[in-house]
Design an enzyme around this catalytic site. Sequence first.
Site, PDB file in Angstrom:
ATOM      1  N   LYS A 130      18.002  77.443  34.837  1.00 31.10           N
ATOM      2  CA  LYS A 130      17.426  76.139  34.491  1.00 31.10           C
ATOM      3  C   LYS A 130      17.465  76.066  32.975  1.00 31.10           C
ATOM      4  O   LYS A 130      16.726  76.772  32.283  1.00 31.10           O
ATOM      5  CB  LYS A 130      15.989  76.011  35.015  1.00 31.10           C
ATOM      6  CG  LYS A 130      15.332  74.718  34.569  1.00 31.10           C
ATOM      7  CD  LYS A 130      13.873  74.637  34.949  1.00 31.10           C
ATOM      8  CE  LYS A 130      13.180  73.588  34.096  1.00 31.10           C
ATOM      9  NZ  LYS A 130      11.724  73.562  34.309  1.00 31.10           N
ATOM     10  N   GLY A 144       6.308  66.477  35.084  1.00 32.50           N
ATOM     11  CA  GLY A 144       5.474  65.295  35.207  1.00 32.50           C
ATOM     12  C   GLY A 144       4.768  65.155  36.540  1.00 32.50           C
ATOM     13  O   GLY A 144       3.821  64.377  36.656  1.00 32.50           O
ATOM     14  N   THR A 189       3.053  73.149  36.958  1.00 30.55           N
ATOM     15  CA  THR A 189       1.654  72.929  36.601  1.00 30.55           C
ATOM     16  C   THR A 189       0.875  72.228  37.710  1.00 30.55           C
ATOM     17  O   THR A 189      -0.299  72.532  37.926  1.00 30.55           O
ATOM     18  CB  THR A 189       1.583  72.072  35.322  1.00 30.55           C
ATOM     19  OG1 THR A 189       2.506  72.599  34.385  1.00 30.55           O
ATOM     20  CG2 THR A 189       0.198  72.094  34.719  1.00 30.55           C
TER      21      THR A 189
END
Lengths: 66, 253
Positions: B95, B183, B205
């Site tokens: 990534k 997001g 997160t």
Amino acid sequence: MTIVLNGSTHAGAATVADLIEVHLGARAPRGVAVAVDGEVVPRDRWPRTQLDEGAVVEVVTAVQGG
Amino acid sequence: MSLSIAGTELGSQLFLGTGGLPHLSLLEPVLYAARPALVTVSVRRTSGLAPGGLLDTLIRSGVPLLPNTAGCTSAREAVLTAQLAREALDTSWVKLEVIGDETSLMPDAVELLDAAETLVRDGFVVLPYTTDDPVLVRRLQDVGCAAVMPLGSPIGSGLGILNPHAIESVVAAVSVPVVLDAGVGTASDAALAMELGCAAVLAATAVTRADDPVAMARALRLGVEAGAAAYAAGRIPRRTTARASSPVSGRIG
């Protein structure tokens, strides 16, 4: 002889394998990679890769991250 | 639903980041609840190896690893980090993150494209973290990236998908899989990403800093599944006026 290990001045070692043994307590620990002077040194070359005075060595492993 | 990247069939459309978990002991139940296709890790300097640590848990789980180049700010640094990750973790998947601004953590498009091109040439399967820009993702596809990972909103913000139209434009612009990255705050964000045509969602997160990470891992898995099913089902067109669903004829009076 000294080298720069992970950004700090450190006593040198004859080879990458010797340095890893002193630094991490194992000659071929799993999940670890090494770069010398900006080039990755594959694990099978650790025993015969010599470290010169002032060599810049990075020793990394996986940590939690996104 | 299935997802294939660079010829590899992945078992799920959820990618999971490991950053931010309060206790490593939560990792195993989180992985069990999320059943992710891939799990991301970062690569950092080490001065010792803790037995039973992160890597042992991940290897035991059997989930394929996706190392990232988080924190890198130049193509040169990202390329070396990816090469170190390949050597340490025995995977050529990466990534690719090249950050251009410490406050927004927005990708640096110029360095990103440069690093992507170098890594593809070096044999990597490159999944770049990118802005939601249809032109940039096409350029990333053109240099050989195996997927593109546009951000829904800034990393760790939990603001969801701030510009759904841009994500749709990204999906329309490329033929490689689009993985919504960054997001996601809750399950509906993951569902929306899939409804917009994304092939997968990456969450870190949203899970690791939730009050109950294991429960949120399950919620995101279900959100991804629901969104993918809805996308496949084909939603009704939006109308500006009402349209009765009960018969108009036969009313009394």
